[in-house]
Design an enzyme around this catalytic site. Structure first.
Site, short mmCIF file in Angstrom:
data_model
loop_
_atom_site.label_atom_id
_atom_site.label_comp_id
_atom_site.label_asym_id
_atom_site.label_seq_id
_atom_site.Cartn_x
_atom_site.Cartn_y
_atom_site.Cartn_z
CG HIS A 1 65.21 60.85 23.77
ND1 HIS A 1 65.30 62.08 24.36
CD2 HIS A 1 64.80 61.08 22.50
CE1 HIS A 1 64.95 63.01 23.49
NE2 HIS A 1 64.65 62.44 22.34
C1 UD1 Z 1 61.04 60.38 19.04
C2 UD1 Z 1 61.51 61.45 18.07
C3 UD1 Z 1 62.45 62.41 18.80
C4 UD1 Z 1 61.80 62.96 20.05
C5 UD1 Z 1 61.38 61.79 20.94
C6 UD1 Z 1 60.72 62.24 22.22
C7 UD1 Z 1 61.74 60.74 15.73
C8 UD1 Z 1 62.70 60.38 14.67
N1 UD1 Z 1 62.25 60.88 16.97
O1 UD1 Z 1 62.18 59.60 19.41
O2 UD1 Z 1 62.76 63.49 17.94
O3 UD1 Z 1 62.73 63.78 20.74
O4 UD1 Z 1 60.46 60.98 20.19
O5 UD1 Z 1 60.53 61.15 23.07
O6 UD1 Z 1 60.57 60.89 15.45
N2 UD1 Z 1 58.94 53.13 22.53
C9 UD1 Z 1 58.15 52.49 23.43
N3 UD1 Z 1 56.94 53.05 23.75
C10 UD1 Z 1 56.51 54.21 23.21
C11 UD1 Z 1 57.33 54.85 22.26
C12 UD1 Z 1 58.55 54.31 21.94
O7 UD1 Z 1 58.50 51.46 23.96
O8 UD1 Z 1 55.41 54.66 23.55
C13 UD1 Z 1 60.26 52.57 22.20
C14 UD1 Z 1 60.21 51.61 21.05
O9 UD1 Z 1 61.13 50.59 21.29
C15 UD1 Z 1 60.72 52.42 19.89
C16 UD1 Z 1 61.69 53.35 20.58
O10 UD1 Z 1 61.15 53.58 21.86
O11 UD1 Z 1 61.31 51.63 18.91
C17 UD1 Z 1 61.86 54.64 19.86
O12 UD1 Z 1 60.61 55.29 19.64
P1 UD1 Z 1 60.47 56.32 18.40
O13 UD1 Z 1 59.20 57.04 18.46
O14 UD1 Z 1 60.82 55.65 17.14
O15 UD1 Z 1 61.63 57.37 18.65
P2 UD1 Z 1 62.04 58.13 19.98
O16 UD1 Z 1 63.40 57.67 20.33
O17 UD1 Z 1 60.99 58.10 21.02
#
Ligand code: UD1
Length: 364
Positions: free
Chosen positions: A208
């Site tokens: 991820h």
């Molecule tokens: C975040 C953390 C990372 C952690 C990871 C665990 C930051 C900068 N990153 O990364 O350190 O290892 O979580 O999973 O805080 N999305 C969904 N549904 C959800 C959540 C996310 O569809 O419930 C998608 C969205 O398109 C979003 C993308 O995933 O834009 C990224 O989500 P985000 O929380 O920004 O960062 P992670 O990559 O999950």
């Protein structure tokens, strides 16, 4: 006896695993009133609610629903919502865990409102400032009043950065508290049968990190290795939403579907994932926490990154950094499958009691 209000802030999947044992421990203390705030950084049922259920966590007292966005949007939205809430709740202390955007946002708000901050999992450093988590770690540590550390490297980095020793507490690893507590239950989970795989006869993969999955060339490098490996044994791939979106955007879905032995599934809840981890022949990941969980379980782990902020998983554990090259991934995976990645010992204080030690300090 005056009641102390302690706010525990969580936002993303790994936070839930870390706060669960701390929150539970606080609930046992009559002088503490723990308040659980979920920022909503992760919001899908499978990324959030499923974890609350598996970890037997109470419903959050407050849900901020900030959702996804750019770093600025997400961090800013958490800050705006938390500032209002802290003004209402008037916490005596704020506890943040790990290194996600919600962690930094909560710490910044608390610091400016003069509320003491405890950071759990302090001091870890990858020394790669292109990682958003590294910025979150450095900034959160700089403004925290109590820093709870999981491994020796964290103590070394904080000392080097001039943090006063009386703020630093070596208390162990709360992620391992959750693992120890739930391993027996996880072993009863039917996920292996559901996936049609046998113990020690599959590889488990998670990806991820933006540096791996937001880049078509990098994904191609990794998947070209998986294409070869899945001929040796089944590869299970629970897919993070970010990764799923990028694979679709790069038009890679059909290629992945054409490999018989690559089993792609939506993100898994805590118990089924822990079962899969505990019985894998090897794990391929770019996660932070999984490096620690595999070390505890003595499962060979290939970390597809150039650095780790958790070096003890390499010096004592069963983790290795693997260069992001197709051939290197294939070779290292085969080495791991042939017993080449043995753990030396479980790191000190990864014993299932870290949250007790942390709450003991917070009560003082
Ligand atoms: C975040 C953390 C990372 C952690 C990871 C665990 C930051 C900068 N990153 O990364 O350190 O290892 O979580 O999973 O805080 N999305 C969904 N549904 C959800 C959540 C996310 O569809 O419930 C998608 C969205 O398109 C979003 C993308 O995933 O834009 C990224 O989500 P985000 O929380 O920004 O960062 P992670 O990559 O999950």
């Amino acid at each position: 006896m005056s009641l102390r209000t302690i706010v525990n802030v969580v936002g993303a999947r790994p936070n839930f695993v870390k706060i669960a044992p701390i929150h539970r421990q606080m609930l046992k203390c009559p002088e503490l009133r723990p308040v659980l705030i979920h920022t909503g950084q992760h919001y899908d049922q499978k990324m959030s609610q499923a974890f609350f259920e598996d970890l037997h966590m109470p419903e959050p007292d407050q849900y901020l629903g900030v959702g996804s966005g750019t770093h600025g949007e997400q961090t800013g939205a958490v800050m705006i919502a938390l500032e209002r809430l802290f003004a209402e709740i008037k916490p005596d202390q704020v506890v943040v865990v790990g290194d996600v955007n919600s962690t930094l946002a909560a710490a910044l708000v608390a610091a400016k409102m003069h509320i003491p901050i405890a950071h759990v999992e302090a001091g870890l450093r990858s020394f790669d400032r292109t990682m958003p988590e590294e910025i979150n770690r450095i900034c959160t540590d700089a403004i925290s009043d109590q820093l709870f550390v999981t491994e020796q490297s964290g103590l070394d980095h904080l000392a080097h950065e001039g943090v006063s020793p009386d703020k630093i507490f070596f208390t162990g690893n709360v992620m391992i508290d959750s693992l120890v507590e739930h391993l027996q239950k996880a072993r009863e989970n039917p996920i292996l049968v559901e996936m049609g795989v046998k113990p020690r006869d599959y590889a488990l993969m998670t990806l991820h990190r933006p540096s791996n999955v937001d880049n078509a060339e990098m994904l191609d490098t990794i998947f070209s290795a998986i294409e070869v490996l899945q001929r040796d044994l089944p590869v299970l791939f629970p897919m993070h939403p970010r990764t799923g979106k990028m694979i679709a955007a790069f038009g890679m879905e059909e290629r992945l579907k054409s490999w018989k032995n690559l089993i792609t599934v939506p993100p898994l809840a805590y118990l089924p994932f822990l079962r899969l981890l505990s019985e894998a022949a090897c794990v391929i990941t770019d996660s932070g926490g999984i490096q620690e969980e595999t070390t505890y379980l003595d499962i060979p782990c290939l970390t597809l990154r150039e650095s780790t902020e958790r070096p003890i998983t390499i010096t004592l554990g069963s983790n290795r950094l693997v260069p992001l090259q197709t051939q290197a991934i294939i070779e290292q995976a085969r080495l791991a499958l042939n017993g080449g990645f043995k753990r030396k010992s479980i790191p000190p204080l990864w014993d299932g009691h870290a949250s007790e030690r942390i709450v003991e300090v917070l009560r003082r």
